[in-house]
Design a protein around this motif. Structure first.
Motif, mmCIF file in Angstrom:
data_model
loop_
_atom_site.group_PDB
_atom_site.id
_atom_site.type_symbol
_atom_site.label_atom_id
_atom_site.label_comp_id
_atom_site.label_asym_id
_atom_site.label_seq_id
_atom_site.Cartn_x
_atom_site.Cartn_y
_atom_site.Cartn_z
ATOM 1 N N ILE A 1 32.342 110.818 57.453
ATOM 2 C CA ILE A 1 32.970 109.899 58.405
ATOM 3 C C ILE A 1 31.946 109.429 59.424
ATOM 4 C CG2 ILE A 1 34.678 109.762 60.240
ATOM 5 C CD1 ILE A 1 36.456 111.561 58.601
ATOM 6 N N MET B 1 32.652 110.634 50.247
ATOM 7 C CA MET B 1 33.794 111.306 50.866
ATOM 8 C C MET B 1 34.862 111.643 49.837
ATOM 9 S SD MET B 1 35.820 110.581 54.198
ATOM 10 C CE MET B 1 37.429 111.246 54.490
ATOM 11 N N MET C 1 29.964 106.763 58.001
ATOM 12 C CA MET C 1 30.646 105.465 58.007
ATOM 13 C C MET C 1 30.518 104.803 59.372
ATOM 14 S SD MET C 1 34.062 106.516 55.883
ATOM 15 C CE MET C 1 34.855 104.921 55.761
ATOM 16 N N LEU C 2 30.706 105.624 60.409
ATOM 17 C CA LEU C 2 30.624 105.054 61.752
ATOM 18 C C LEU C 2 29.210 104.545 62.036
ATOM 19 C CD1 LEU C 2 32.815 107.558 63.783
ATOM 20 C CD2 LEU C 2 33.395 105.285 62.951
ATOM 21 N N PHE D 1 29.238 97.419 72.118
ATOM 22 C CA PHE D 1 30.218 97.980 71.186
ATOM 23 C C PHE D 1 29.614 99.195 70.483
ATOM 24 C CE2 PHE D 1 33.927 96.153 68.498
ATOM 25 C CZ PHE D 1 34.512 97.393 68.456
ATOM 26 N N PHE E 1 24.267 92.253 63.867
ATOM 27 C CA PHE E 1 24.942 91.014 64.255
ATOM 28 C C PHE E 1 24.522 90.601 65.663
ATOM 29 C CE2 PHE E 1 28.502 91.693 61.065
ATOM 30 C CZ PHE E 1 28.139 90.597 60.324
ATOM 31 N N SER E 2 24.443 91.597 66.532
ATOM 32 C CA SER E 2 24.092 91.317 67.912
ATOM 33 C C SER E 2 22.735 90.627 67.985
ATOM 34 C CB SER E 2 24.078 92.628 68.682
ATOM 35 O OG SER E 2 23.722 92.417 69.997
ATOM 36 N N MET F 1 29.561 102.232 72.660
ATOM 37 C CA MET F 1 30.904 102.817 72.733
ATOM 38 C C MET F 1 31.207 103.620 71.475
ATOM 39 S SD MET F 1 32.552 101.685 75.479
ATOM 40 C CE MET F 1 32.432 100.426 76.721
ATOM 41 N N THR F 2 30.874 103.028 70.352
ATOM 42 C CA THR F 2 31.156 103.689 69.082
ATOM 43 C C THR F 2 30.462 105.038 68.995
ATOM 44 O OG1 THR F 2 31.199 101.501 68.132
ATOM 45 C CG2 THR F 2 31.182 103.339 66.603
ATOM 46 N N ALA G 1 27.178 103.363 59.892
ATOM 47 C CA ALA G 1 27.040 102.092 59.178
ATOM 48 C C ALA G 1 27.574 100.960 60.038
ATOM 49 C CB ALA G 1 27.803 102.156 57.863
ATOM 50 N N VAL G 2 28.692 101.227 60.692
ATOM 51 C CA VAL G 2 29.258 100.210 61.578
ATOM 52 C C VAL G 2 28.283 99.889 62.697
ATOM 53 C CG1 VAL G 2 31.144 99.674 63.124
ATOM 54 C CG2 VAL G 2 31.580 100.985 61.069
ATOM 55 N N GLY H 1 27.686 93.126 71.008
ATOM 56 C CA GLY H 1 27.596 94.023 69.864
ATOM 57 C C GLY H 1 26.906 95.317 70.218
ATOM 58 N N THR I 1 25.635 97.646 61.585
ATOM 59 C CA THR I 1 26.159 96.298 61.411
ATOM 60 C C THR I 1 26.269 95.592 62.756
ATOM 61 O OG1 THR I 1 27.513 97.309 59.725
ATOM 62 C CG2 THR I 1 27.969 95.018 60.258
ATOM 63 N N LEU I 2 26.839 96.321 63.710
ATOM 64 C CA LEU I 2 27.047 95.722 65.026
ATOM 65 C C LEU I 2 25.726 95.295 65.644
ATOM 66 C CD1 LEU I 2 29.769 98.046 66.564
ATOM 67 C CD2 LEU I 2 29.956 95.606 66.167
#
Lengths: 628, 498, 79
Positions: free
Chosen positions: C14, C1, C17-18, C40, C28-29, C43-44, C20-21, C37, C24-25
């Motif tokens: 961007i 970026m 990046m989202l 989440f 973790f879940s 939603m993301t 990637a989140v 997770g 991750t979520l």
């Protein structure tokens, strides 16, 4: 009585609002009635309160209550605040009345604007002295700074006026910070803001807290009273119209510091260093300013420096604990300095705003009435018996002398030297500007017009007060002391003179000051001694004095320039942090787009870059914190 | 937790949950109705009708919030994903109030600029729903949803003046940097979730103890979220977008954004940091202390050199973010209450100032230079006097609300041991006096000789708003004791949970 | 970026990046055996889609008025 006490504030407030909002294009006559009228109305209120011998702390409502932080809206009426109110509304009323004539050449809008500012100024000053708690005191304190900023910058199209206004404001804000911090220290230590609860809570023995608070408050007092080292704004403040200078100087603003020390006298009595600092600063300022006044050629500037010098006397007095002597000098100074400014104003008015004494002369002949009153003021300033200045100055110096310790003798000596210098520069002003034959450079040819009646009457009133006001307190010749007696309930007993030595000192001061006044005649009229010759011999001394000990240059070098650079202002000529709008803002901003502002490139990528840099710094900080 | 939902969720529970988010529901309903009405009505009627609907929705939200606050009905809802506690209600009232002011100002503004009216109001409502959700959030998921709802609505609002380059540029910049910051916040949330196994804030508060300070996941999460939050409150060095976006966006949007986004972001910081991650205090405090100090210095210095009022107010907003952060850092009852108090006062003084500037705009554009204010006090005495009130209040002069706000913030800061920060704050607020007084100077200078660049059009709406804001800004000074009590009340839910 | 100049590519970054989140979520879940997770992440995704739509719309709007191939052209507002 409660309503009457509030009315003292409401009258000028109503006047200010009326003139500011409704009358900006109203009739001139109405402006001329309302402007001074409201101040006289406040004066009457003060008189009634005085007649009824009111001595009370009126609480109107509780302003803030939050836990231990409770601020009432209260007005403290006691002999000290009534005394100050008398000076402010009485002398202030005379000055505003005088302004009706002096400002007659202004346009209608400016005319109303001027009286609006004046009323606001008086209001702020009254708030300052009537405040019954420290928060309210700060409100008045800041208000005085603001309104003096407006008044000094009244001729906003004059660049120098705008810069002077800003300078005064900056100095005052420095003082305000001191005030606020001082009040804060007092609140944090004693949990009180109301005077009548705060003062009993103070310790009687010196400790670090009281010293700190007293010093911080003193910073505020110094800035407002133009004492060293925050004095540079006062002479520049001469940019305002003359009655403004008179008002700012004589009656009100600069005496705020003296009032502050007197009001907080339980605090200062409990300190050693802060209290002595008041006396020393006062004495040094008195001498310093008197020496500069020797060489100034602008008549308003001479008066400005003499004001600094006389305020120095007052600081000296309250600094050695002679509070009522200091306040007596305040009263006396209000009389004769307002008189001097207004008489000088008559002259300046007649000479089409020329303030350079080198262009004067012949005034005794052409403007007899103004000259006579100016002479009365001069003699009073020089401390010649029987004018009020003699009695009050003698009172201050006598108290210093009879204190009998090292500090007392030291400040007495400085005060004594200053008195002699005062005699000399006052003499110079008188002989040089008024007595000598008309200068060829005088801007108005032929006969001068004496001022109109509306300007002469206030001057005459003050001249009478200056001449007979001394008989309020004639301790110097062993008589009564009305001012001491009046202020005794607030300030306590004054010391009693013990030996005859003080009377000797008084006579010595009187004689030498009178001789100095007369000696000025030899310099400027008879020419026995030539000023030019002295200048040639002591050129360096004259230069130092003319540059006012290089204080402006010092501040410029130490503070203004570095700040300028910081904010990206490299333009030398414009020695200011902001431009108040006197010059074209657009052009200014183009020049002023400085170093910091350059980082705001408008490029999105650079914003992201700064963002990421911020993240890195934050990361380092968080990791450092977590690991430590 | 979600497993439990299938068993116990009854109709009664549903109603009570809905009541907890009553103000949000009211605004959402108004939003939906407005969208439909906008489609059905003929073109000429759309604007006024939608404006009325928006005002009705906001006022009812205000009434619901006030009613629930007075009766103390607040509590968690939707499995603690949302909360209707006093803190949430305080902010919901605040946002509803700002919303009403914003709707009135924009209605008059878009008409004078010849823009569509209805859509802007709908976007404002959407942003308010997002803000209210943020303030009411009980979980990181809700926080994120609220944040994005408000951001996306504002991205569009900024570019509302579609044919003008500055407006477009403002929207594009805001969107790209805003998206960047959102991604940071989101990643931080993901990491916190990973470290604690939950997104519910009250559970996070119990699971994160002082012992977990060494957990790298938590640390990184705090760092990333803190950066994103600092961006949202426009604290330096994450403030670079602020002046550009504020300048380019239509004036009512800027006014709305400058106060509402800031309040919402502070609500979010208080919820997540002071409440959820209260035990990690030292870690996030160092981050916020750094941004607070940077904001105060950068904001105040940069504001001095601006020629545009919008940009000046943007930088002043950066500086004020710094002051408010002092209260956040102080934390505790006093600190949080001071923040709430300051936000409440700040909303009115700053919005009022922007509203005054907005009256200067005409078909030709926005009059946002200092010179455009010349002689305002004589052209329109009401606006002139009130503008002076706002400036004095922003500068922190007694007896305005701004003064008391600063006193409370700084007192809280000192008693929490942030003396150096408070000293810096006091010094920089002295600097700020310069640029606020510069405005006063222009307002009170006599009428310019040259014709005024922006004469007054039909501005009754904004004048009403300015009057309202002015009355608040002045009246809140004497009433500060009462307001502080409300703030203390609002702060309570954040502290009881620990 | 940071090194891209094309606004479209920046938008895509961007979204990356989202995503990637989201990964991750979900990871973790799975690891924590906890469905929050995943919720989440859903939603993301929704939000990311909305953001992309708005972003594209704004950029298209700009392209209509002028030819924009470099974000540095967006620098009228500065100072």
């Amino acid at each position: 009585m409660q309503a009457l006490a509030l009315a003292i504030l409401l009258f000028p407030a109503a006047g200010g609002i009326f003139l500011g909002v409704f009358n900006w294009r109203g009739s001139r006559l109405l402006t001329a009635m309302v402007g001074p009228g409201v101040i006289w109305a406040a004066f009457v209120c003060v008189l009634i309160l005085l007649g009824n011998n009111v001595d009370q702390d009126f609480t109107y409502w509780t302003w803030i209550r939050a836990g231990s932080f409770e601020v009432p809206f209260d007005i403290l009426i006691d002999h000290l605040s009534l005394f100050m109110c008398l000076v402010i509304t009485g002398v202030g009323g005379l000055i505003v009345t005088y302004a009706v004539g002096y400002m007659e050449h202004e346009t209608d809008g400016s005319y109303a604007r001027f009286f609006c500012y004046m009323d606001v100024f008086v209001l702020a000053m009254l708030i300052l002295v009537l405040a019954g708690n420290t928060v309210f005191l700060i409100v008045g304190w800041a208000g005085v700074g603001l309104s003096s900023y407006l008044l000094i910058g009244f001729y906003y199209w004059r660049r120098s006026a705008v810069i002077a206004a800003r300078k005064a404001f900056v100095m005052n804000v420095i003082g305000d910070i001191g005030m606020i911090l001082g009040a804060f220290v007092l609140f944090v230590s004693y949990h009180q803001v109301v005077y009548l609860k705060l003062f009993p809570a103070l310790p009687h023995t010196p400790d670090a807290t009281t010293e700190l608070a007293a010093f911080l408050l003193l910073v505020g007092g110094i800035a407002k009273s133009a004492q060293l080292p925050l004095h540079t704004w006062l002479p520049d403040a001469m940019e305002g119209p003359t009655p403004v200078s008179a008002l700012i100087h004589a009656a009100t603003m600069v005496t705020a510091g003296v009032y502050l020390v007197a009001r907080f006298h339980p605090l200062y009595d409990a300190t050693i260093y802060a209290h002595a600092a008041v006396a020393i600063i006062g004495a040094v300022t008195a001498l310093f300013a008197a020496s500069i006044a020797l060489v100034q050629t602008d008549i308003k500037r001479v008066l400005a420096y003499s004001t600094m010098s006389q305020i120095g006397y007052m600081f000296l007095a309250v600094g050695i604990g002679a509070y009522s002597a200091g306040l007596f000098h305040l009263l006396s100074h209000a009389f004769f300095k307002a008189l001097l400014f207004m008489a000088a104003g008559n002259v300046i008015h007649a000479l089409h705003d020329d303030q350079d004494m080198r262009h004067y002369g012949g005034l005794w002949h052409d403007m007899r009435r103004s000259s006579v009153t100016f002479l009365a003021g001069s003699l009073s300033l020089a401390g010649i018996i029987p004018f009020v200045g003699f009695f009050s100055k003698e009172n201050v110096l006598g108290e210093a002398f009879s204190r009998g310790d090292g500090l007392g003798y030291a400040v007495w000596f400085i005060g004594f030297v200053t008195a002699v210098l005062t005699g000399f520069y006052t003499g110079r002003m008188w002989w040089f500007a008024f007595w000598r034959p008309a200068s060829e450079e005088r801007p108005v040819a032929g006969h001068l017009h004496e001022a109109p009646l509306v300007m002469l009457v206030p001057v005459a009133v003050l001249a009478v007060l200056t001449t007979v006001g001394g008989f309020l307190q004639i301790k110097a010749i062993g008589g009564w002391a009305l001012v001491d007696d009046f202020l005794k309930p607030v300030l306590g007993e004054e010391r009693i003179r013990t030996n005859g030595l003080e009377y000797l000192a008084t006579v010595l001061t009187l004689v030498l000051a009178a001789l100095a006044f007369a000696a000025a005649y030899n310099f400027w009229i008879r020419g026995t001694w030539s000023p030019a010759g002295w200048r040639a011999r002591y050129g360096w001394g004259a230069r130092v004095l003319e540059r006012k000990y290089y204080f402006d240059e010092l501040y410029d070098w130490a503070f203004v320039r570095p700040l300028d650079r910081l904010a990206g202002f490299t333009d030398r000529e414009d020695r200011s942090l902001i431009d108040t709008g006197a010059v074209d803002v657009g052009a200014y901003t183009e020049r002023g787009a400085g170093a910091l502002s350059l980082t705001q490139t408008g490029f999105l990528r650079s914003y992201v870059l700064v963002f990421v840099a911020g993240v890195v710094i934050a990361a380092v900080l968080v990791l450092w914190r977590a690991s430590s | 937790m979600i497993a439990a939902a299938q068993v116990t969720y009854t109709a009664a529970q549903a109603w009570s949950d809905l009541a907890q988010i009553g103000p949000i529901v009211a605004v959402t309903v108004a939003l939906l109705v407005a969208v439909v009405v906008d489609l059905l009505l003929p073109r000429g009627l759309r604007g006024p009708v939608v404006t009325v609907i928006a005002i009705v929705g906001l006022v009812s939200a205000l009434a619901i919030a006030a009613y629930r606050l007075v009766n103390g009905y607040g509590g968690p809802a939707y499995f603690r994903f949302v909360s209707g506690d006093a803190f949430a209600l305080f902010f919901e009232m605040l946002f509803a109030l700002i919303g009403v002011l914003a709707v009135i100002v924009s209605s008059s503004y878009v008409r004078r600029r010849g823009l569509y009216e209805a859509e802007l109001q709908v976007l404002t409502l959407a942003a308010i729903v997002g803000m209210m959700s943020l303030a009411a959030a009980g979980s990181l998921v809700t926080v994120f949803l609220g944040l994005e709802l408000l951001s996306i609505a504002l991205y569009v609002s900024c570019g509302y003046n579609r044919i003008e380059l500055p407006s477009q540029e403002s929207a594009a910049k805001y969107l790209i940097i805003g998206g960047f910051a959102s991604a940071f916040v989101l990643y931080g949330m993901a990491l916190i979730y990973g470290a604690t196994g939950t997104t519910v804030l009250s559970d996070i508060a119990t699971r994160v103890t002082s012992d977990s300070a060494g957990n790298p996941l938590l640390l990184l999460g705090v760092l990333l979220m803190g950066v994103g939050f600092a961006f949202k409150v426009s604290a330096a060095p994450f403030h670079m977008w602020t002046p550009d976006v504020y300048q380019g966006a239509p004036l009512p949007v800027t006014a709305f954004m400058s106060v509402a986004t800031k309040a919402a972001a502070f609500a979010m910081i208080l919820r997540v940091f002071n409440y959820g991650l209260g035990h990690l205090g030292p870690e996030w405090q160092v981050l916020l202390a750094f941004t607070a100090a940077a904001s105060m210095v950068v904001g105040n210095l940069m504001a001095i050199v601006q020629a545009s009022l919008k940009r000046m107010l943007a930088y002043s907003g950066v500086a004020h973010a710094g002051y408010i952060l002092v209260g956040v850092l102080a934390g505790g009852r006093a600190g949080v209450a001071a923040v709430l108090f300051y936000l409440f006062g700040y909303v009115f003084m700053n919005f009022g100032a922007f509203a005054v500037v907005s009256t200067l705009s005409g078909p030709a554009g926005d009059g946002d230079l200092y010179e455009d204010l010349n002689g305002l006090a004589y052209r329109n005495p009401t606006l002139g006097v009130l503008m002076s009130v706002f400036m004095l209040s922003l500068a922190g002069f007694p007896p305005m609300v701004g003064f008391f706000g600063k006193v409370f913030l700084f007192t809280a800061g000192i008693s929490a041991g942030w003396t150096w920060l408070v000293v810096l704050a006091v010094l920089t607020s002295v600097v700020s006096v310069y640029y606020y007084f510069r405005v006063l100077f222009h307002v009170w200078s006599p009428l310019p000789e040259a014709p005024v660049r922006f004469a007054f059009g039909p501005v009754r709406g904004p004048v009403t708003v300015v009057l309202l804001a002015g009355v608040f800004a002045v009246a809140l000074g004497p009433l500060s004791g009462f307001l502080l009590q409300v703030g203390l009340n609002g702060a309570a839910p954040l502290l009881s949970g620990r | 970026m940071l090194i891209r100049r094309n606004p479209l590519v920046m938008l895509i970054c961007i979204e990356l990046m989202l995503n990637a989140v989201n990964l991750t979520l979900v990871a973790f879940s799975r690891q924590l055996n906890n469905r929050e997770g995943q919720l989440f992440a859903l939603m993301t995704m929704t939000v990311a889609a909305a953001e992309a739509v708005v972003g594209l719309a704004i950029l298209v709007d700009i392209f209509r008025v002028r030819d924009l191939e470099d974000v540095d052209d967006l620098s009228e507002l500065k100072g």
